[in-house]
Scaffold this motif. Structure first.
Motif, PDB file in Angstrom:
ATOM      1  N   ALA A   1     -34.843   2.672 -31.061  1.00  0.00           N
ATOM      2  CA  ALA A   1     -33.317   2.597 -31.529  1.00  0.00           C
ATOM      3  C   ALA A   1     -32.486   3.692 -30.829  1.00  0.00           C
ATOM      4  CB  ALA A   1     -33.321   2.881 -33.019  1.00  0.00           C
ATOM      5  N   LEU A   2     -31.052   3.501 -30.785  1.00  0.00           N
ATOM      6  CA  LEU A   2     -30.159   4.332 -29.944  1.00  0.00           C
ATOM      7  C   LEU A   2     -29.083   4.747 -30.869  1.00  0.00           C
ATOM      8  CD1 LEU A   2     -29.230   5.472 -27.088  1.00  0.00           C
ATOM      9  CD2 LEU A   2     -27.773   3.815 -27.006  1.00  0.00           C
ATOM     10  N   MET A   3     -28.929   6.054 -31.046  1.00  0.00           N
ATOM     11  CA  MET A   3     -27.832   6.553 -31.958  1.00  0.00           C
ATOM     12  C   MET A   3     -26.601   6.731 -31.016  1.00  0.00           C
ATOM     13  SD  MET A   3     -29.449   9.957 -33.787  1.00  0.00           S
ATOM     14  CE  MET A   3     -30.668   9.501 -35.273  1.00  0.00           C
ATOM     15  N   PHE A   4     -25.503   5.899 -31.716  1.00  0.00           N
ATOM     16  CA  PHE A   4     -24.328   5.680 -30.839  1.00  0.00           C
ATOM     17  C   PHE A   4     -23.079   6.563 -31.797  1.00  0.00           C
ATOM     18  CE2 PHE A   4     -24.557   2.233 -33.991  1.00  0.00           C
ATOM     19  CZ  PHE A   4     -23.220   2.149 -34.467  1.00  0.00           C
ATOM     20  N   LYS A   5     -23.098   7.013 -32.806  1.00  0.00           N
ATOM     21  CA  LYS A   5     -22.170   7.540 -33.565  1.00  0.00           C
ATOM     22  C   LYS A   5     -22.703   8.816 -34.502  1.00  0.00           C
ATOM     23  CE  LYS A   5     -18.185   6.487 -36.677  1.00  0.00           C
ATOM     24  NZ  LYS A   5     -17.054   7.026 -35.877  1.00  0.00           N
ATOM     25  N   ILE A   6     -22.053   9.696 -34.430  1.00  0.00           N
ATOM     26  CA  ILE A   6     -22.165  10.857 -35.491  1.00  0.00           C
ATOM     27  C   ILE A   6     -20.946  10.819 -36.401  1.00  0.00           C
ATOM     28  CG2 ILE A   6     -22.593  13.341 -36.007  1.00  0.00           C
ATOM     29  CD1 ILE A   6     -24.926  11.623 -34.707  1.00  0.00           C
ATOM     30  N   GLN A   7     -21.070  11.187 -37.821  1.00  0.00           N
ATOM     31  CA  GLN A   7     -19.975  11.160 -38.726  1.00  0.00           C
ATOM     32  C   GLN A   7     -20.189  12.075 -39.681  1.00  0.00           C
ATOM     33  OE1 GLN A   7     -18.037   7.266 -39.916  1.00  0.00           O
ATOM     34  NE2 GLN A   7     -18.089   8.188 -42.008  1.00  0.00           N
ATOM     35  N   CYS A   8     -19.472  12.919 -39.837  1.00  0.00           N
ATOM     36  CA  CYS A   8     -19.463  13.918 -40.898  1.00  0.00           C
ATOM     37  C   CYS A   8     -18.896  13.315 -42.271  1.00  0.00           C
ATOM     38  CB  CYS A   8     -18.672  15.345 -40.770  1.00  0.00           C
ATOM     39  SG  CYS A   8     -19.352  16.007 -39.265  1.00  0.00           S
ATOM     40  N   ASP A   9     -19.692  13.074 -43.440  1.00  0.00           N
ATOM     41  CA  ASP A   9     -19.453  12.570 -44.633  1.00  0.00           C
ATOM     42  C   ASP A   9     -19.563  13.745 -45.606  1.00  0.00           C
ATOM     43  OD1 ASP A   9     -20.232  11.350 -47.348  1.00  0.00           O
ATOM     44  OD2 ASP A   9     -19.778   9.425 -46.043  1.00  0.00           O
ATOM     45  N   PRO A  10     -18.399  13.902 -46.502  1.00  0.00           N
ATOM     46  CA  PRO A  10     -18.317  14.896 -47.437  1.00  0.00           C
ATOM     47  C   PRO A  10     -19.395  14.711 -48.467  1.00  0.00           C
ATOM     48  CG  PRO A  10     -16.643  13.476 -47.555  1.00  0.00           C
ATOM     49  CD  PRO A  10     -17.337  12.946 -46.409  1.00  0.00           C
ATOM     50  N   TYR A  11     -19.993  13.652 -48.819  1.00  0.00           N
ATOM     51  CA  TYR A  11     -20.659  13.308 -49.780  1.00  0.00           C
ATOM     52  C   TYR A  11     -22.365  13.380 -49.434  1.00  0.00           C
ATOM     53  CZ  TYR A  11     -16.647  11.961 -51.839  1.00  0.00           C
ATOM     54  OH  TYR A  11     -15.403  11.974 -52.587  1.00  0.00           O
ATOM     55  N   VAL A  12     -22.550  12.912 -48.296  1.00  0.00           N
ATOM     56  CA  VAL A  12     -24.012  12.965 -47.942  1.00  0.00           C
ATOM     57  C   VAL A  12     -24.212  13.703 -46.638  1.00  0.00           C
ATOM     58  CG1 VAL A  12     -24.394  10.849 -48.578  1.00  0.00           C
ATOM     59  CG2 VAL A  12     -23.772  10.775 -46.369  1.00  0.00           C
ATOM     60  N   GLY A  13     -23.362  14.292 -46.030  1.00  0.00           N
ATOM     61  CA  GLY A  13     -23.615  15.339 -44.687  1.00  0.00           C
ATOM     62  C   GLY A  13     -23.453  14.496 -43.537  1.00  0.00           C
ATOM     63  N   LYS A  14     -24.278  15.021 -42.659  1.00  0.00           N
ATOM     64  CA  LYS A  14     -24.067  14.397 -41.200  1.00  0.00           C
ATOM     65  C   LYS A  14     -24.883  12.867 -41.345  1.00  0.00           C
ATOM     66  CE  LYS A  14     -26.400  15.968 -37.772  1.00  0.00           C
ATOM     67  NZ  LYS A  14     -26.773  16.811 -36.665  1.00  0.00           N
ATOM     68  N   LEU A  15     -23.995  11.984 -40.912  1.00  0.00           N
ATOM     69  CA  LEU A  15     -24.464  10.618 -40.842  1.00  0.00           C
ATOM     70  C   LEU A  15     -24.715  10.181 -39.350  1.00  0.00           C
ATOM     71  CD1 LEU A  15     -22.134   8.281 -43.160  1.00  0.00           C
ATOM     72  CD2 LEU A  15     -24.540   8.485 -43.451  1.00  0.00           C
ATOM     73  N   ALA A  16     -25.691   9.774 -39.067  1.00  0.00           N
ATOM     74  CA  ALA A  16     -26.278   9.241 -37.543  1.00  0.00           C
ATOM     75  C   ALA A  16     -26.176   7.696 -37.506  1.00  0.00           C
ATOM     76  CB  ALA A  16     -27.304   9.873 -37.247  1.00  0.00           C
ATOM     77  N   PHE A  17     -25.290   7.055 -36.934  1.00  0.00           N
ATOM     78  CA  PHE A  17     -25.316   5.463 -36.725  1.00  0.00           C
ATOM     79  C   PHE A  17     -26.207   5.086 -35.509  1.00  0.00           C
ATOM     80  CE2 PHE A  17     -21.381   6.358 -38.954  1.00  0.00           C
ATOM     81  CZ  PHE A  17     -20.980   5.143 -39.814  1.00  0.00           C
ATOM     82  N   PHE A  18     -26.939   4.110 -36.066  1.00  0.00           N
ATOM     83  CA  PHE A  18     -28.007   3.772 -34.760  1.00  0.00           C
ATOM     84  C   PHE A  18     -28.275   2.289 -34.659  1.00  0.00           C
ATOM     85  CE2 PHE A  18     -30.718   4.540 -38.558  1.00  0.00           C
ATOM     86  CZ  PHE A  18     -31.365   3.386 -38.835  1.00  0.00           C
TER      87      PHE A  18
END
Length: 724
Positions: A336-353
């Motif tokens: 799998a390839l990670m293509f986006k990192i997003q800071c979520d105020p509820y769950v922390g760092k989200l890594a989309f893949f």
């Protein structure tokens, strides 16, 4: 086909899964039914409005939100809802008939082009939305070229057909002429402007008509209106002529006089051409008026590829460098390839893949081949814009997210430890504008660093650096709006208040002649000393070639273990510049000789020697400054053309061409970014508010002597050879 009244529930079959359920069960739909698509376009073409209708008609949401009301699903950030623009790519998913569709709604503004780049890297298909009153616009061309870069099959959707001045033929022809695309209409509009009410299906040869009284949930399938019959017949013949090119048997039959083919056959041939990116079906509609979106969804299922339609993904073996192929199948090794990192105020760092092969379960260990580390998957989420659904497993072809991974980074590959592969990374454009930023209070100062680090982790076109001379923190991005949004997010999400300086151009430096430079780093301190000695050949490279380091050491003059340290020293020195402190680019550095001491040599000594040689050599290599050049498009009424051209000329602009669009004049030019600050106010002033413009980065080129002299004076003069 008989007259039909179709409702959402009849049209939508969500693969047996609960839309609102907290846990999605293992795969209940074949991989062949998966569509991973993006919606891309110029700003304000209607991407988000189209996505909102898609989600409503597929049953994913139960109320249509509007951009102007700030209530859309995929524009969920406060800044997006306030400004009515898309800033970050939002992922969601829905089902239509037999297809499971993963959708990424992308921004249209050029400042956020990185969101389009990262999305197209992991998608299998795209809908390119065009404004029916404008046709191809500047950012339309940019996103089309980005899709070409990643060989993404596309549908063209001409939106806003209800607007005054909407012209389907003009929009379609602009796709052909300006994009050089083999675009072919598969629909024609019924009615025009305020009278637009439906589309003619050129494959089934019938008419789809919406009443507009039920939010577009129902439509009727009728015979083609008499006034459109001849036009539709001619367009159908042209469509068949294009479609048979993708099937040898069909082409043979067509050449020998058979022109009457079944709709399913025509769609199958078109699908082959679309998958190969050799043909692009053109559809039309008005998303805001709820006309044509269901036929667009049908086209997604008919023409855009599933993961198995495309070639297997390839990567490299981290040990041998050999090519590795991974098929899109659940029984393959996981990749799998990670293509986006997003800071979520509820769950922390989200890594989309994006999962390219194999499956991934909660609790599974994943390997990061680029870093040589391993982590456990704690949670897997399928995203619906800002909302999340917990899932226990994802499969080949899926797009999902995970949380709280230390090694998560954009472009990182995740695999099984016993089957590593590194997939091709995502390349982002360089920032072109910077501002100085300083915290307002001691509390802000303590939070500033972590806020900037988290934002830079999310956005690869946002850079943070410290100015060694002034001690200021500089942030750089793709445009004034980009940095404005970053600063607003710092305030809202991280509670950091800061003072911001005036925008500064992100200049770069390069050299104009080759030199050879020798440097030694020798230090004796009573105990073990330091000794590093290198000889570098430093040469200019063609523009945009970047930095290249070459090792030509023969006979061990510099031991192999110290050569990476020399390269590190050179790379770090590039950031300091040779003339005015701007980063050096387009340089080739070759290590040709040197010497070492058996006791005193170390990595640090050779790193210092490499940096010293690079700095000294570049000062003798006729260094100069490069400035970012922007592509400019101005659309203005004829009456203000002279004033617009005069203002552009005063900004060192080069006029490339002039044309017409409807009853307006269009000017294409290039101009230095440094001259375009405040242009929005200027163009409104010279046109009484009636002209519009678009700016996007084009390239870097040398500054003229007068500007170079001003830069030298600003930085206290220049003492090297070749100074202005």
């Amino acid at each position: 086909m008989p007259t039909a009244h179709v409702t959402v529930n009849q049209a939508n079959a969500f693969s047996g899964k609960s839309v609102r359920g907290s846990l999605i069960m293992p795969r209940t739909f074949p991989l062949e039914s998966v569509r991973n698509i993006g919606i891309i376009a110029h700003i304000d073409a209607g991407k988000t409005t189209t996505t909102e209708r898609i989600l409503y008609y597929t049953g994913r949401i139960h109320r249509i939100g509007e951009v102007h009301e700030g209530s859309t699903t995929t524009d969920w950030m406060p800044q997006e809802r306030e400004r009515g623009i898309t800033i970050t790519a939002a992922a969601t998913h829905c089902g239509w008939k037999d297809c499971e569709i993963n959708i990424i709604d992308t921004p249209g503004h050029v400042d956020f082009t990185a969101e389009v780049e990262r999305s197209l890297r992991v998608l299998d298909g795209a809908i390119v939305v065009f404004d029916g009153t404008q046709g191809v616009e500047p950012q339309s061309e940019t996103v089309w070229r980005q899709a070409d870069k990643y060989s993404v099959p596309r549908l063209a959707y001409v939106n806003k057909m209800d607007r005054v001045g909407a012209d389907f033929a003009m929009s379609w022809q602009s796709i052909v002429k300006l994009l050089g695309a083999n675009a072919v209409p598969v629909q024609l509009p019924i009615g025009s402007e305020a009278g637009f009410c439906g589309v003619v299906d050129l494959i089934e040869m019938n008419a789809w008509v919406w009443s507009g009284e039920d939010q577009g949930e129902q439509w009727e399938v009728k015979p083609i209106p008499a006034e459109l019959e001849a036009k539709a017949r001619a367009a159908h013949e042209k469509l068949v002529e294009k479609a048979v090119e993708f099937d040898e048997r069909a082409m043979d039959l067509y050449v020998h006089g058979k022109h009457d083919f079944a709709p399913d056959e025509i769609r199958a041939w078109l699908r082959q051409g679309v998958i190969q990116s050799r043909i692009f079906p053109v559809l039309c509609g008005s998303s805001y008026r709820n006309v044509g979106v269901q036929t667009l969804l049908d086209a997604v299922c008919h023409y855009l590829p599933c993961p198995t339609d495309l070639p297997p993904v390839t990567g490299t073996d981290p040990e041998s460098g050999a090519e590795v192929v991974r098929r899109p199948a659940d029984d393959e090794a996981f990749a799998a390839l990670m293509f986006k990192i997003q800071c979520d105020p509820y769950v922390g760092k989200l890594a989309f893949f994006r999962v390219y092969s194999g499956t991934l379960k909660i609790g599974q260990m994943v390997h990061f081949p680029g870093k040589g580390t391993t982590e456990r998957i704690g949670r897997i989420l399928r995203m619906h814009a800002k909302d999340r659904e917990e899932v226990s497993e994802v499969f080949a072809g899926d797009i999902a997210a995970t949380v709280a991974m230390k090694n998560a980074a954009v472009g990182a590959t995740m695999t099984h430890e016993d089957a590593p592969v590194i997939l091709e990374k995502i390349v982002f454009p360089e920032p072109v504008i910077s501002v100085a930023i300083e915290p307002r209070s001691k509390a802000d100062e303590e939070r500033l660093g972590s806020a900037l680090a988290r934002l830079a982790e999310e956005d690869q076109t946002f850079r943070v650096r410290s100015d060694h001379e002034t001690g200021q923190t500089l942030i750089a991005g793709m445009g004034e709006l980009h940095l404005e949004i970053i600063i607003d997010r710092m305030r809202r999400e991280f509670n950091v208040h800061a003072n911001v300086g005036n925008p500064q151009v992100a200049y770069k430096e390069t050299i104009r002649k080759a030199v050879t430079e020798e440097a030694k780093h020798i230090k004796q301190t009573g105990g073990r000393g330091q000794y590093g000695h290198v000889v570098l050949r430093i040469e200019p490279q063609p523009r945009n070639k970047g930095f290249e380091f070459v090792n030509e050491i023969k006979s061990g003059a510099v031991p192999k273990e110290y050569i990476p340290a020399v390269e590190r020293g050179v790379r770090e020195a590039l950031d300091e510049g040779a003339r005015a402190g701007y980063p050096l680019v387009d340089i080739k550095v070759t290590l040709i000789d040197g010497s070492f001491h058996e006791v005193d040599s170390s990595d640090m000594a050779f790193k210092w020697a490499g940096g010293i040689a690079l700095r000294a050599g570049c000062k003798r290599a006729d260094p100069t400054v490069l400035e970012p050049i922007m592509r400019v498009e101005v659309v203005t009424p004829e009456a203000y053309m002279g004033d617009v051209l005069g203002d552009l000329s005063s900004r060192r602009a080069k006029i490339l061409d002039m044309g017409t669009r409807g009853n307006a004049r269009v000017v294409h030019a290039t101009a230095p970014l440094s001259e375009m600050f405040g242009y929005a106010t200027a163009v409104r002033s010279v046109s009484q508010g009636r002209a519009s413009f678009n700016l996007e980065p084009s390239h870097y080129e040398e500054v003229p002597p007068s500007v170079l002299k001003a830069i030298d004076e600003r930085y206290g003069g220049f003492g090297g050879e070749g100074g202005a």
